[in-house]
Design a protein around this motif. Structure first.
Motif, PDB file in Angstrom:
ATOM      1  N   SER A  91      50.886   3.088  60.840  1.00 59.76           N
ATOM      2  CA  SER A  91      51.444   1.890  60.234  1.00 59.76           C
ATOM      3  C   SER A  91      52.667   1.442  61.020  1.00 59.76           C
ATOM      4  O   SER A  91      53.175   2.179  61.876  1.00 59.76           O
ATOM      5  CB  SER A  91      51.845   2.181  58.780  1.00 59.76           C
TER       6      SER A  91
ATOM      7  N   SER B  48      65.037  -4.259  44.305  1.00 60.04           N
ATOM      8  CA  SER B  48      64.057  -4.705  45.302  1.00 60.04           C
ATOM      9  C   SER B  48      64.670  -5.634  46.335  1.00 60.04           C
ATOM     10  O   SER B  48      64.231  -5.675  47.482  1.00 60.04           O
ATOM     11  CB  SER B  48      62.891  -5.428  44.615  1.00 60.04           C
TER      12      SER B  48
ATOM     13  N   GLN C  51      52.757  -1.337  37.123  1.00 57.88           N
ATOM     14  CA  GLN C  51      51.762  -1.673  38.135  1.00 57.88           C
ATOM     15  C   GLN C  51      51.886  -3.129  38.568  1.00 57.88           C
ATOM     16  O   GLN C  51      51.754  -3.438  39.753  1.00 57.88           O
ATOM     17  CB  GLN C  51      50.351  -1.392  37.596  1.00 57.88           C
ATOM     18  N   ARG C  52      52.133  -4.019  37.612  1.00 58.45           N
ATOM     19  CA  ARG C  52      52.299  -5.436  37.953  1.00 58.45           C
ATOM     20  C   ARG C  52      53.533  -5.643  38.821  1.00 58.45           C
ATOM     21  O   ARG C  52      53.511  -6.446  39.769  1.00 58.45           O
ATOM     22  CB  ARG C  52      52.387  -6.277  36.675  1.00 58.45           C
TER      23      ARG C  52
ATOM     24  N   SER D 126      52.713  -4.484  42.376  1.00 59.23           N
ATOM     25  CA  SER D 126      51.813  -5.424  43.045  1.00 59.23           C
ATOM     26  C   SER D 126      52.521  -6.726  43.401  1.00 59.23           C
ATOM     27  O   SER D 126      52.367  -7.257  44.509  1.00 59.23           O
ATOM     28  CB  SER D 126      50.613  -5.707  42.139  1.00 59.23           C
ATOM     29  N   ALA D 127      53.334  -7.243  42.468  1.00 55.34           N
ATOM     30  CA  ALA D 127      54.007  -8.521  42.702  1.00 55.34           C
ATOM     31  C   ALA D 127      54.973  -8.456  43.871  1.00 55.34           C
ATOM     32  O   ALA D 127      55.150  -9.442  44.597  1.00 55.34           O
ATOM     33  CB  ALA D 127      54.741  -8.958  41.432  1.00 55.34           C
ATOM     34  N   HIS D 128      55.579  -7.291  44.085  1.00 54.94           N
ATOM     35  CA  HIS D 128      56.578  -7.168  45.147  1.00 54.94           C
ATOM     36  C   HIS D 128      56.039  -6.459  46.385  1.00 54.94           C
ATOM     37  O   HIS D 128      56.792  -6.141  47.292  1.00 54.94           O
ATOM     38  CB  HIS D 128      57.822  -6.474  44.599  1.00 54.94           C
ATOM     39  N   ARG D 129      54.726  -6.223  46.375  1.00 58.15           N
ATOM     40  CA  ARG D 129      54.006  -5.698  47.534  1.00 58.15           C
ATOM     41  C   ARG D 129      54.589  -4.390  48.049  1.00 58.15           C
ATOM     42  O   ARG D 129      54.674  -4.147  49.255  1.00 58.15           O
ATOM     43  CB  ARG D 129      53.963  -6.750  48.653  1.00 58.15           C
ATOM     44  N   TRP D 130      55.030  -3.567  47.110  1.00 57.74           N
ATOM     45  CA  TRP D 130      55.498  -2.242  47.489  1.00 57.74           C
ATOM     46  C   TRP D 130      54.319  -1.362  47.851  1.00 57.74           C
ATOM     47  O   TRP D 130      53.252  -1.435  47.231  1.00 57.74           O
ATOM     48  CB  TRP D 130      56.241  -1.585  46.320  1.00 57.74           C
ATOM     49  N   HIS D 131      54.510  -0.507  48.840  1.00 55.73           N
ATOM     50  CA  HIS D 131      53.592   0.613  48.998  1.00 55.73           C
ATOM     51  C   HIS D 131      54.093   1.694  48.051  1.00 55.73           C
ATOM     52  O   HIS D 131      55.292   2.009  48.039  1.00 55.73           O
ATOM     53  CB  HIS D 131      53.560   1.138  50.429  1.00 55.73           C
ATOM     54  N   SER D 132      53.201   2.276  47.255  1.00 55.79           N
ATOM     55  CA  SER D 132      53.638   3.255  46.266  1.00 55.79           C
ATOM     56  C   SER D 132      52.814   4.529  46.341  1.00 55.79           C
ATOM     57  O   SER D 132      51.615   4.505  46.637  1.00 55.79           O
ATOM     58  CB  SER D 132      53.540   2.673  44.848  1.00 55.79           C
TER      59      SER D 132
ATOM     60  N   ASP E   4      58.799  -0.260  51.642  1.00 56.00           N
ATOM     61  CA  ASP E   4      58.335  -1.482  52.303  1.00 56.00           C
ATOM     62  C   ASP E   4      57.127  -1.185  53.178  1.00 56.00           C
ATOM     63  O   ASP E   4      56.175  -1.965  53.228  1.00 56.00           O
ATOM     64  CB  ASP E   4      59.456  -2.081  53.160  1.00 56.00           C
TER      65      ASP E   4
END
Length: 280
Positions: A51, A83, A101-102, A105-111, A131
């Motif tokens: 990555s 964030s 979870q929302r 997803s909304a902030h495009r975090w890798h978790s 990030d």
């Protein structure tokens, strides 16, 4: 004498809670071995394709927070604020609800999350948000002696633009014990994971250091492998018996600043730190 009585009262309470938890154990799902909640393969470690790497020319902004299972109002607003200023967030007591979870997803975090246990089909355990995706992540768990539910930790490796690797451990230490044998075992498993590693290291989270023995053990073991503790410019960390529970330790990084801030959205304060990489 008052402190001693309080400690025995806390331990007695833990034993009572433990008895109740055994009775309620049927409503919890507890994996037999450490595993990642983010994997469908019931594995404890996962490697990701190559990555993008973290740019060592820029500061690394870190946030660490025991989020108290998102039980109090305002947790999402606090995460939104974090964030905006953080590229790496280490959460303890995260419960993977639909709202969380929302947010992810909304902030495009890798978790990634350690699967400590689940209740009502929601996984609980430490969670690392970043990030950029790590190149490797591993879950660790240690069962509480009395509560019989595991505490968890995550080990993550992030590629750096200078060819090195940033190793990050997100930990929630076990709480109620007689002595510190189980406590030390959980810590040493993570210390062993980073002892032979080269490059920058961060170990942070809720260490449950409510006794002098625990605090001295953490400092001794992490100092032994070259980590030092971040000193906070403003310090609002939760204390039990006058001792802070949450800490940030680091190695081969330059600490620019560190702070902690109390919040009504959790019983724990949020910790933030900014680091610079040592560029040769």
């Amino acid at each position: 004498m008052k402190i001693l009585k309080k400690r025995w009262l806390a331990l007695g309470t833990a034993i009572l809670i433990g008895a109740v938890s055994v009775w309620l154990y049927g409503i919890f799902e507890v994996p037999e071995t450490p595993r990642l909640a983010s994997s469908q393969e019931n594995v404890s470690c996962l490697s990701y394709p190559v990555s993008p790497s973290i740019d060592v020319r820029k500061p690394l902004n870190l946030a660490v927070w025991n989020i108290y299972k998102q039980q109090l109002e305002g947790w999402e607003d606090e995460l939104l604020a974090l964030s905006k200023v953080s590229s790496l967030i280490l959460l303890q007591e995260a419960q993977l609800s639909q709202d969380l979870q929302r947010y992810i997803s909304a902030h495009r975090w890798h978790s990634n999350q350690a699967f400590a246990f689940s209740v009502n089909n929601e996984v609980a355990g430490v969670m690392t948000l970043s990030d950029l995706a790590p190149k490797k992540v591993c879950a660790y768990t240690k069962v509480e002696p009395y509560l019989r539910l595991p505490k968890s930790a995550l080990y993550s490796e992030f590629p750096l633009s200078n060819g090195q690797t940033l190793s990050v451990i997100n930990i929630h230490s076990i709480n109620f014990t007689f002595g510190i044998e189980e406590y030390r075992e959980q810590l040493n498993a993570l210390v062993d994971a980073v002892t032979k590693l080269d490059g920058p290291v961060i170990v942070a989270g809720d260490f449950n250091t409510w006794s002098e023995k625990r605090l001295k053990t953490v400092k001794a073991e992490l100092n032994r492998i070259g980590l030092q503790e971040a000193v906070f410019d403003t310090d609002a960390r939760l204390k039990v018996f006058s001792l802070p529970l949450d800490h940030i330790y680091y190695r081969d990084l330059v600490l620019n600043d560190a702070n902690s801030r109390s919040t009504l959205a959790s019983d724990h304060a949020m910790m933030t730190a900014s680091f610079s990489f040592k560029v040769n």
